[in-house]
Design a protein around this motif. Structure first.
Motif: not given
Lengths: 235, 235
Positions: A149, A151-154, A158, B76, B78, B190
DNA sequence: CGGGCGCTTGATTATGTTCAACTTCAGTGG
DNA sequence: CCACTGAAGTTGAACATAATCAAGCGCCCG
């Protein structure tokens, strides 16, 4: 690459209560001695095993820190997990797989070798060990998924703030040991050295954090958490 | 949200050989019947459980596809894992945790409920089940770690090509079912909807892939693999 | 004291996001 | 069967974020 080797005595092991054997009675611990566990030492940056090596042993980290990494053919690297005292790793052999990561000592460290076949038997005979190992697997899985999460979304700031806030939470000391280079932090968070450096510099200037020789101190957790989640509270 | 419910009969279950019970004898399967497994159906986009719900049941997916997701407070999202026939999920209760993800049906689907407490007993009495579950946990962990590498170290086109090449590898059909929207693919890798759309359009124009109503076909795997790893072979 | 590695900082570039308009498609109802 | 609607997908342009390139600093170690 000197690697001192000695025999361990489980019932007297100083990290027993942090290990997968923490719930065992002294009687049960004595059984482990058949195991005749060996303890080895590694120096900073020494490789403990490489990805695809045969996984005949799992390990308990007795002291120091270790990183597990995976790499692409061209060398780009991701840190998968950072191991601290009492952590179990290198257990891929349970599923008859070779090691799925490369393990490298981040500091001088000492680790206990646990033959997979022996552990597998123990898991079947001692319910406490089964539970302890299972919990660690499921916690590892959960941690990996949380990292997905992140790595993919922030975004960069963050991820970095999140990392700092949660680093060494379980410890009591205000100053946390952090034997990670900028490169390591980048490899952990999917960022470059420069991006990591820039945010850390900025937050130092703002008085949110301090750093001294491989140790960090969060001076203003609230504001650092604002970076992660502008509205809400910190976790 | 209608949800038809019926009783299952393990020994006659058509996905038995893909499930965690695949190694069991018919005698052992009969034991499972105490379990009196219930089977439920879900419609596309229906939520099976939410993150933080109490995890008293694990599930085997009998038909259809399901996504597991985690989200940040601001929405957001994932995708953590995509489940296919025979997959086990929702097992966080083994570690006394609530569900760590939200499970949503990607297609109409049917799933079998497996009470955690019952499974836990079976794990202790039937070595084949223990092995099957353990393998799935360790494979899930490995897959999550590979995804960490993808998300942390690869760029958009590499992630997407990698995803396409490995999607439905285990199937024989040339055309692969792919009930994922652009948003889903983005949430998995992502990326944004637009970025996913752009590369797919480009590769369609180049003749590397084709798409038709939720199905994809890799026309030129070699060249798609070039995107992932310009030098080496595919994989 | 010198050398090298790790870190910082600035300038430039590339990659992917965001914003916006438009198209296509599936489903619905006349 | 076709027209309508809304959702999903496409495409372009502007923008933001982080990577890359480059130079210089500072600290540790020999």
């Amino acid at each position: 690459m000197p690697k001192t080797i000695k025999k361990g005595i489980c019932s007297r092991c100083y990290i027993r209560n942090r290990s997968i054997f923490s719930e065992l009675s002294y009687e049960q611990l004595d059984k482990l001695q058949n195991f005749s566990p060996t303890v080895t030492s590694y120096q900073t940056k020494e490789v403990i095993y490489y990805q695809n090596d045969n996984s005949s042993n799992a390990f308990t980290l007795r002291s120091g820190m270790v990183k597990l990494t995976k790499s692409l053919p061209d060398g780009r690297t991701q840190i998968i997990r950072i191991l601290k005292q009492g952590d179990l790793f290198g257990f891929d052999g349970f599923a008859n797989q070779n090691y799925n990561q490369t393990a490298t000592a981040l500091t001088e460290c000492e680790l206990c070798h646990l033959p997979i076949t022996g552990l597998q038997k123990l898991r079947q005979s001692e319910a406490e060990i089964d539970t302890a190992i299972m919990n660690r697997w499921l916690n590892n899985l959960n941690a990996a998924e949380n990292m997905m999460l992140t790595l993919g979304a922030q975004k960069a700031s963050e991820r970095l703030a999140n990392f700092l806030v949660h680093w060494g939470e379980e410890e009591n000391d205000e100053w946390k040991k952090m034997p990670l280079s900028r490169k390591d932090i980048g490899d952990l968070l999917g960022l470059t050295i420069e991006t990591v450096s820039r945010f850390l510099s900025q937050w130092k200037k703002m008085g949110l954090i301090q750093e001294y020789r491989g140790n960090v101190l969060i001076k203003n957790k609230t504001e650092l958490c604002e970076v992660i989640n502008p509205k809400g509270t910190c976790e």
